[in-house]
Design a protein around this motif. Structure first.
Motif, PDB file in Angstrom:
ATOM      1  N   GLU A  62      54.518 -58.022  98.358  1.00 44.27           N
ATOM      2  CA  GLU A  62      55.682 -58.900  98.388  1.00 44.27           C
ATOM      3  C   GLU A  62      56.706 -58.432  97.376  1.00 44.27           C
ATOM      4  O   GLU A  62      56.365 -57.995  96.288  1.00 44.27           O
ATOM      5  CB  GLU A  62      55.281 -60.341  98.059  1.00 44.27           C
ATOM      6  N   SER A  63      57.955 -58.528  97.775  1.00 43.44           N
ATOM      7  CA  SER A  63      59.033 -58.246  96.837  1.00 43.44           C
ATOM      8  C   SER A  63      59.944 -59.464  96.811  1.00 43.44           C
ATOM      9  O   SER A  63      60.217 -60.071  97.834  1.00 43.44           O
ATOM     10  CB  SER A  63      59.805 -56.987  97.232  1.00 43.44           C
ATOM     11  N   ARG A  64      60.372 -59.819  95.624  1.00 47.46           N
ATOM     12  CA  ARG A  64      61.264 -60.964  95.450  1.00 47.46           C
ATOM     13  C   ARG A  64      62.568 -60.457  94.857  1.00 47.46           C
ATOM     14  O   ARG A  64      62.565 -59.539  94.047  1.00 47.46           O
ATOM     15  CB  ARG A  64      60.614 -61.999  94.544  1.00 47.46           C
ATOM     16  N   HIS A  65      63.648 -61.077  95.284  1.00 48.31           N
ATOM     17  CA  HIS A  65      64.968 -60.602  94.881  1.00 48.31           C
ATOM     18  C   HIS A  65      65.823 -61.779  94.406  1.00 48.31           C
ATOM     19  O   HIS A  65      66.646 -62.295  95.155  1.00 48.31           O
ATOM     20  CB  HIS A  65      65.636 -59.884  96.053  1.00 48.31           C
ATOM     21  N   PRO A  66      65.642 -62.205  93.140  1.00 46.19           N
ATOM     22  CA  PRO A  66      66.406 -63.345  92.632  1.00 46.19           C
ATOM     23  C   PRO A  66      67.906 -63.073  92.691  1.00 46.19           C
ATOM     24  O   PRO A  66      68.370 -61.985  92.353  1.00 46.19           O
ATOM     25  CB  PRO A  66      65.947 -63.466  91.176  1.00 46.19           C
ATOM     26  N   GLY A  67      68.633 -64.054  93.195  1.00 43.10           N
ATOM     27  CA  GLY A  67      70.090 -63.956  93.238  1.00 43.10           C
ATOM     28  C   GLY A  67      70.632 -63.100  94.367  1.00 43.10           C
ATOM     29  O   GLY A  67      71.842 -62.960  94.518  1.00 43.10           O
ATOM     30  N   ALA A  68      69.763 -62.495  95.171  1.00 47.84           N
ATOM     31  CA  ALA A  68      70.224 -61.629  96.262  1.00 47.84           C
ATOM     32  C   ALA A  68      70.698 -62.469  97.446  1.00 47.84           C
ATOM     33  O   ALA A  68      70.271 -63.597  97.636  1.00 47.84           O
ATOM     34  CB  ALA A  68      69.102 -60.711  96.697  1.00 47.84           C
ATOM     35  N   VAL A  69      71.557 -61.892  98.247  1.00 46.89           N
ATOM     36  CA  VAL A  69      72.059 -62.542  99.457  1.00 46.89           C
ATOM     37  C   VAL A  69      71.200 -62.079 100.628  1.00 46.89           C
ATOM     38  O   VAL A  69      71.052 -60.873 100.872  1.00 46.89           O
ATOM     39  CB  VAL A  69      73.546 -62.172  99.699  1.00 46.89           C
ATOM     40  N   GLU A  70      70.615 -63.020 101.353  1.00 46.90           N
ATOM     41  CA  GLU A  70      69.694 -62.697 102.443  1.00 46.90           C
ATOM     42  C   GLU A  70      70.311 -61.752 103.470  1.00 46.90           C
ATOM     43  O   GLU A  70      69.666 -60.826 103.947  1.00 46.90           O
ATOM     44  CB  GLU A  70      69.228 -63.991 103.114  1.00 46.90           C
ATOM     45  N   ALA A  71      71.568 -61.959 103.808  1.00 46.99           N
ATOM     46  CA  ALA A  71      72.225 -61.136 104.830  1.00 46.99           C
ATOM     47  C   ALA A  71      72.271 -59.658 104.439  1.00 46.99           C
ATOM     48  O   ALA A  71      72.294 -58.789 105.317  1.00 46.99           O
ATOM     49  CB  ALA A  71      73.632 -61.657 105.088  1.00 46.99           C
ATOM     50  N   ASP A  72      72.252 -59.360 103.155  1.00 47.26           N
ATOM     51  CA  ASP A  72      72.290 -57.967 102.704  1.00 47.26           C
ATOM     52  C   ASP A  72      71.020 -57.187 103.045  1.00 47.26           C
ATOM     53  O   ASP A  72      71.005 -55.959 102.951  1.00 47.26           O
ATOM     54  CB  ASP A  72      72.520 -57.901 101.184  1.00 47.26           C
ATOM     55  N   PHE A  73      69.963 -57.885 103.455  1.00 47.95           N
ATOM     56  CA  PHE A  73      68.695 -57.221 103.742  1.00 47.95           C
ATOM     57  C   PHE A  73      68.525 -56.861 105.215  1.00 47.95           C
ATOM     58  O   PHE A  73      67.556 -56.204 105.586  1.00 47.95           O
ATOM     59  CB  PHE A  73      67.524 -58.104 103.295  1.00 47.95           C
ATOM     60  N   ALA A  74      69.426 -57.269 106.079  1.00 45.87           N
ATOM     61  CA  ALA A  74      69.266 -57.029 107.521  1.00 45.87           C
ATOM     62  C   ALA A  74      69.163 -55.534 107.844  1.00 45.87           C
ATOM     63  O   ALA A  74      68.224 -55.110 108.519  1.00 45.87           O
ATOM     64  CB  ALA A  74      70.422 -57.665 108.297  1.00 45.87           C
ATOM     65  N   GLU A  75      70.082 -54.741 107.372  1.00 44.76           N
ATOM     66  CA  GLU A  75      70.068 -53.311 107.687  1.00 44.76           C
ATOM     67  C   GLU A  75      68.897 -52.581 107.022  1.00 44.76           C
ATOM     68  O   GLU A  75      68.200 -51.816 107.691  1.00 44.76           O
ATOM     69  CB  GLU A  75      71.403 -52.655 107.311  1.00 44.76           C
ATOM     70  N   PRO A  76      68.611 -52.791 105.717  1.00 41.84           N
ATOM     71  CA  PRO A  76      67.442 -52.127 105.134  1.00 41.84           C
ATOM     72  C   PRO A  76      66.131 -52.503 105.835  1.00 41.84           C
ATOM     73  O   PRO A  76      65.263 -51.657 106.029  1.00 41.84           O
ATOM     74  CB  PRO A  76      67.439 -52.602 103.676  1.00 41.84           C
ATOM     75  N   MET A  77      66.003 -53.766 106.265  1.00 46.22           N
ATOM     76  CA  MET A  77      64.791 -54.177 106.962  1.00 46.22           C
ATOM     77  C   MET A  77      64.694 -53.500 108.327  1.00 46.22           C
ATOM     78  O   MET A  77      63.611 -53.084 108.745  1.00 46.22           O
ATOM     79  CB  MET A  77      64.743 -55.695 107.105  1.00 46.22           C
ATOM     80  N   ARG A  78      65.814 -53.356 109.013  1.00 44.64           N
ATOM     81  CA  ARG A  78      65.820 -52.679 110.308  1.00 44.64           C
ATOM     82  C   ARG A  78      65.381 -51.220 110.136  1.00 44.64           C
ATOM     83  O   ARG A  78      64.577 -50.700 110.899  1.00 44.64           O
ATOM     84  CB  ARG A  78      67.217 -52.747 110.939  1.00 44.64           C
ATOM     85  N   LEU A  79      65.891 -50.561 109.102  1.00 44.79           N
ATOM     86  CA  LEU A  79      65.511 -49.165 108.844  1.00 44.79           C
ATOM     87  C   LEU A  79      64.033 -49.041 108.473  1.00 44.79           C
ATOM     88  O   LEU A  79      63.358 -48.102 108.894  1.00 44.79           O
ATOM     89  CB  LEU A  79      66.395 -48.576 107.748  1.00 44.79           C
TER      90      LEU A  79
END
Length: 120
Positions: A62-79
């Motif tokens: 598991e990785s946690r990202h305090p203060g991060a915006v969820e939408a910013d993870f869409a492309e990295p997760m797709r890759l």
């Protein structure tokens, strides 16, 4: 009932859970509303011996990202899903803008590779 679904025995209660076969290596067990200890008994007495015996435990990172915006993870997760198709990537936004991203799979090295920045 869904195609491939099966009503499971619940000898400790009235509400029988269901196991539904999906296009995945494992079935999904659905617990109707009720007493959690009833489902724990079904898990121990039916699901583990009948559906999961002989399978390997999944590795979860598991990785946690305090203060991060969820939408910013869409492309990295797709890759990640393209490069590591054998690793499941989840995304669970939490209150306070702290999205959690668990990675799950049977091969520990493959699951840990995306979080270490190296591909196998």
């Amino acid at each position: 009932m869904a195609t491939g679904g099966q009503i499971l025995d619940n000898r400790r209660g009235m509400a029988p859970p269901l196991a539904v076969e999906l296009e995945s290596p494992r079935p999904v067990a659905l617990r109707p509303p009720g007493v959690p200890r009833e489902f724990e008994a079904v898990l121990e007495e039916v699901l583990i011996p009948d559906y999961f015996s002989g399978s390997r435990a999944l590795t979860v990172v598991e990785s946690r990202h305090p203060g991060a915006v969820e939408a910013d993870f869409a492309e990295p997760m797709r890759l990640l899903e393209l490069e590591f198709p054998d690793v499941a990537v989840g995304s669970y936004p939490r209150s306070g803008s702290r999205p959690d991203h668990p990675l799950r799979g049977e091969d520990p090295e493959r699951v840990r590779a995306p979080s270490s920045g190296s591909a196998s």
